[in-house]
Design an enzyme around this catalytic site. Structure first.
Site, mmCIF file in Angstrom:
data_model
loop_
_atom_site.group_PDB
_atom_site.id
_atom_site.type_symbol
_atom_site.label_atom_id
_atom_site.label_comp_id
_atom_site.label_asym_id
_atom_site.label_seq_id
_atom_site.Cartn_x
_atom_site.Cartn_y
_atom_site.Cartn_z
ATOM 1 N N GLY A 101 12.463 18.092 -24.613
ATOM 2 C CA GLY A 101 11.405 18.498 -25.522
ATOM 3 C C GLY A 101 10.540 19.499 -24.665
ATOM 4 O O GLY A 101 11.137 20.299 -23.606
ATOM 5 N N GLY A 160 17.319 22.768 -28.854
ATOM 6 C CA GLY A 160 18.564 22.361 -28.227
ATOM 7 C C GLY A 160 19.493 23.336 -28.280
ATOM 8 O O GLY A 160 20.410 23.617 -27.249
ATOM 9 N N ASP A 161 19.800 24.016 -29.600
ATOM 10 C CA ASP A 161 20.835 24.909 -29.783
ATOM 11 C C ASP A 161 20.637 26.211 -28.926
ATOM 12 O O ASP A 161 21.492 26.811 -28.542
ATOM 13 C CB ASP A 161 21.186 25.189 -31.292
ATOM 14 C CG ASP A 161 21.160 23.657 -32.057
ATOM 15 O OD1 ASP A 161 21.822 23.008 -31.584
ATOM 16 O OD2 ASP A 161 21.060 23.655 -33.101
#
Lengths: 317, 317
Positions: free
Chosen positions: B231, B260-261
């Site tokens: 994060g 994240g993608d």
């Protein structure tokens, strides 16, 4: 129970239901809805929805030959049509480009939260295509039921246009809408209109919310016959033969969504059979009450219906 | 800004993204969500979703040639595919009979409520058909990205099978999943795995939640290279060339969904370009941070991305 058991007598002809703004009804079952949280939905129910679609489903359940038409668009429209096919309800929806709307209900054990999408916008060419298709579909049909709201782009007097076309083709007409769509539709004098108390008040101004006091308001409407619905207080009918109040004396527990559509289905069948009004109203009140008892809007248990029919009281006004 | 501006250098070959459980992401904008009430939704946003679909969209935005595949079913699957086509993202999804899932987000001005549908069940024949199609699609592809959860009916070792098939065809492989699907996929030793802190803890037991302390946990994983995401604390990379911690020192405000993608998209491009790891990690941290700043998951503003790239710090561990 098979559909053939539903009633001993076949109705006089096929019914066409019109749903210009159908919906894909999606229900998410969750233990608790917590705003701000993410919920994994354990069970999803999907159903073809919209008032005219519910009327078609109920007529099909009663064993009455019915065809559902209207405007259906995009992936949601495709899904609505395939769900109707799964239920065996014949449909002749006319495709539009924009996505038909979804209604999402988040169902907790004792509460339901609704999210109503705004619905598509119909192009002038699509509306023209529907009118042409309607003229074809209405041939040989005994009655046309026009139900619900109009999507964007459809003229506000759409129901007037369709009622006039249906009458030219020799079909009886039943109108169940609200607001300006209802007001314009009444100008074509449908054979039957079924406003609820709120719609009646919208048309007549200060219509009383209880049937016993609403007779003058109902008489003021322009349809040949008006059956106004007052929820648990039943129906008030003003017809060429007289006026009646029909109701179930004991309150019926359940979900009132779809009760109005059940009422319209029963009244349309009654219109074609031409039985005495008290009999038609008994059927309409009983089918509405059975719809309230049913767990899903737009469906009924026929044994419930038959049992409730014996409980209905009809009083001449 | 045109996509050609995104970067001066073309990547080395086409990327195939695999999304076995894509979603139709639906957002309802309401002023307030009140449980038990009915809401007329003023605005509906629909978007093709699922982690691999987001990776494909981001690569497309970066100007990298990409094809999205996976399993898509029913009316929702059709809608997912047509939304990708509207965005210009090439897709070769394999159809299944069951409906692909929707994710519904009810967005209030300062809060969001999620409703995640359970997703479809895939038949053995459909899974076989996908494997065959995958073998065709992977030919001539430089890298395959396998992202997200597995729908019901797909074997738990699906990612292992697909990574092995991709390797046979000469493609590099990137895995971003969780739980048992990730664990089984790692057994095929993908070229790159990108677990987040929670997924890392799921694999290694007591993995510390901060990058500085998690080196041993990341080293214990089976991929050739592991980039773990923490994060706002950034990325921890363990590679054949060394280990690095990369991060943006100032917190980036926004929506972390899709970050994240973005990280996976940047790392996959980096894998093909074979630039030094500090450069790749800088791009991955900057693209993730740009995704956090973007109002919609899975999209970025490329000028944000370029500005953030200058803020990234990379430390050798």
């Amino acid at each position: 129970m098979s559909r053939q058991d539903a009633d001993s007598e076949a109705p006089a002809g096929r019914i066409l239901t019109v749903t210009l703004n159908p919906a894909l009804d999606v229900t998410y079952h969750v233990p608790t809805l917590t705003p701000g949280a993410t919920h994994r939905v354990a069970r999803v129910d999907e159903r073809a929805g919209g008032k005219g679609v519910n009327v078609a489903r109920l007529l099909h359940t009663l064993g009455v030959p019915v065809v559902a038409t209207g405007l259906a668009g995009g992936a949601c429209g495709t899904r609505i049509r395939s769900l109707l096919a799964d239920e065996g309800v014949p449909e002749r929806f006319v495709p539009i480009v924009a996505e038909s709307r979804r209604t999402v209900v988040v169902a907790e054990p004792n509460s339901a939260t609704g999210l109503w999408e705004p619905g598509p916008t119909v192009t002038p060419d699509e509306w023209d295509a529907f009118r042409t298709r309607f003229t074809e579909l209405v041939r040989g049909v005994a009655a046309v039921v026009l139900s619900g709201s109009l999507p964007g782009g459809v003229p506000v007097d759409a129901y007037r246009t369709l009622i006039e076309a249906a009458r030219c083709a020799g079909a009886r007409t039943v109108l169940d809408s609200s607001g300006e769509a209802l007001r314009h539709g009444l100008a074509a004098r449908p054979d039957l209109a079924k406003p609820n108390a709120e719609e009646l008040a919208g048309l007549v101004g200060d219509a009383p919310p209880r049937p016993a006091a609403a007779l003058d308001a109902v008489r003021a409407l322009d349809a040949r016959t008006v059956v106004a619905s007052f929820g648990p207080d039943g129906l008030l009918a003003v017809t060429g033969e007289g006026a009646w109040h029909a109701y179930v004396p004991q309150p019926v527990a359940g979900n009132p969504t779809g009760a109005g559509d059940a009422c319209v289905a029963a009244l349309t069948r009654g219109l074609l059979r031409q039985r005495p009004w008290p009999e038609r109203l008994t059927e309409a009140v009983a089918l509405s009450a059975a719809a309230v008892r049913a767990p899903v809007a737009g469906s009924v248990d026929l044994s419930d219906y038959r049992q409730l029919r014996r409980a209905v009281i009809v009083k001449e006004m």
